[in-house]
Scaffold this motif. Structure first.
Motif, mmCIF file in Angstrom:
data_model
loop_
_atom_site.group_PDB
_atom_site.id
_atom_site.type_symbol
_atom_site.label_atom_id
_atom_site.label_comp_id
_atom_site.label_asym_id
_atom_site.label_seq_id
_atom_site.Cartn_x
_atom_site.Cartn_y
_atom_site.Cartn_z
ATOM 1 N N ALA A 1 0.835 -1.414 0.045
ATOM 2 C CA ALA A 1 -0.231 0.344 0.121
ATOM 3 C C ALA A 1 0.752 1.349 -0.244
ATOM 4 N N ARG A 2 0.726 2.191 -0.083
ATOM 5 C CA ARG A 2 0.566 4.073 -0.253
ATOM 6 C C ARG A 2 0.184 4.590 0.574
ATOM 7 N N TRP A 3 0.546 4.850 1.648
ATOM 8 C CA TRP A 3 0.417 6.759 2.033
ATOM 9 C C TRP A 3 0.817 7.533 1.531
ATOM 10 N N LEU B 1 -4.554 6.648 1.667
ATOM 11 C CA LEU B 1 -4.021 5.554 2.062
ATOM 12 C C LEU B 1 -4.487 4.597 0.464
ATOM 13 N N ARG B 2 -4.355 3.965 -0.617
ATOM 14 C CA ARG B 2 -3.764 2.697 -1.552
ATOM 15 C C ARG B 2 -3.411 1.555 -1.406
ATOM 16 N N PRO B 3 -4.444 0.727 -1.393
ATOM 17 C CA PRO B 3 -4.033 -0.228 -1.667
ATOM 18 C C PRO B 3 -2.740 -0.609 -3.104
ATOM 19 N N LEU B 4 -1.355 -0.852 -3.382
ATOM 20 C CA LEU B 4 -1.008 -1.750 -4.739
ATOM 21 C C LEU B 4 -0.984 -3.140 -5.020
ATOM 22 N N ARG B 5 -2.052 -3.444 -5.802
ATOM 23 C CA ARG B 5 -2.726 -4.717 -6.451
ATOM 24 C C ARG B 5 -1.663 -4.120 -7.345
#
Length: 155
Positions: free
Chosen positions: A110-112, A139-143
């Motif tokens: 994830a990135r913050w 906050l976003r998940p990295l897929r």
């Protein structure tokens, strides 16, 4: 009997899954728009890599330098890694070739995106609307982005 149970307990190795998680700060524009300068990256060390994953690796020529790139594809000799920003000419596999597996350390989870400091923020960024906009995207998940992997291989 109790003595042997205690000695067995001492010899067991307990590995916490939290020891395999860490954070890094992103510097530079090579992964924009996915990651921007100043973003915090939550990573999982030793995780399996798939095409499309954001990975942290040691630079093949400067091993004290950590690099964040996207794993585009598996090639003989390691992973072909590229930055997401097509306008940035920073080092990636087009400069140093496939990266050996032992240099790939972690995958991004994830990135913050930290909130801008109030003294550096414009007046409109102090509003409730600006705060909610930041909070919804901080906050976003990295897929594993397979479409990005295909797009990057075409370069």
């Amino acid at each position: 009997m109790a003595e042997s149970a205690r000695s067995r307990r001492r010899t067991r190795e307990w590995t916490s899954p939290l020891k395999r998680i860490g954070t890094l700060e992103v510097t530079g524009p090579s992964m924009a728009p996915t990651l921007e300068h100043g973003d915090q990256l939550l990573v999982r060390y030793g995780a399996p890599v798939r095409p499309g994953h954001v990975v942290v690796l040691r630079h093949p020529f400067q091993q004290d330098l950590l690099v964040v790139k996207r794993a585009a594809e598996r090639r003989p000799g390691g992973w072909w890694v590229l930055g997401d920003n097509p306008y940035n000419e920073t080092g990636d596999s087009t400069d140093y070739g496939a990266v050996p597996d032992e240099l790939v350390l972690a995958t991004g989870v994830a990135r913050w995106r930290p909130r801008p400091r109030p003294e550096h923020a414009a007046d409109d960024q102090r509003s409730l609307r600006a705060w909610l906009s930041w909070a919804s995207s901080a906050l976003r998940p990295l897929r594993a982005d397979v479409s990005a992997s295909r797009r990057l291989r075409a370069r």
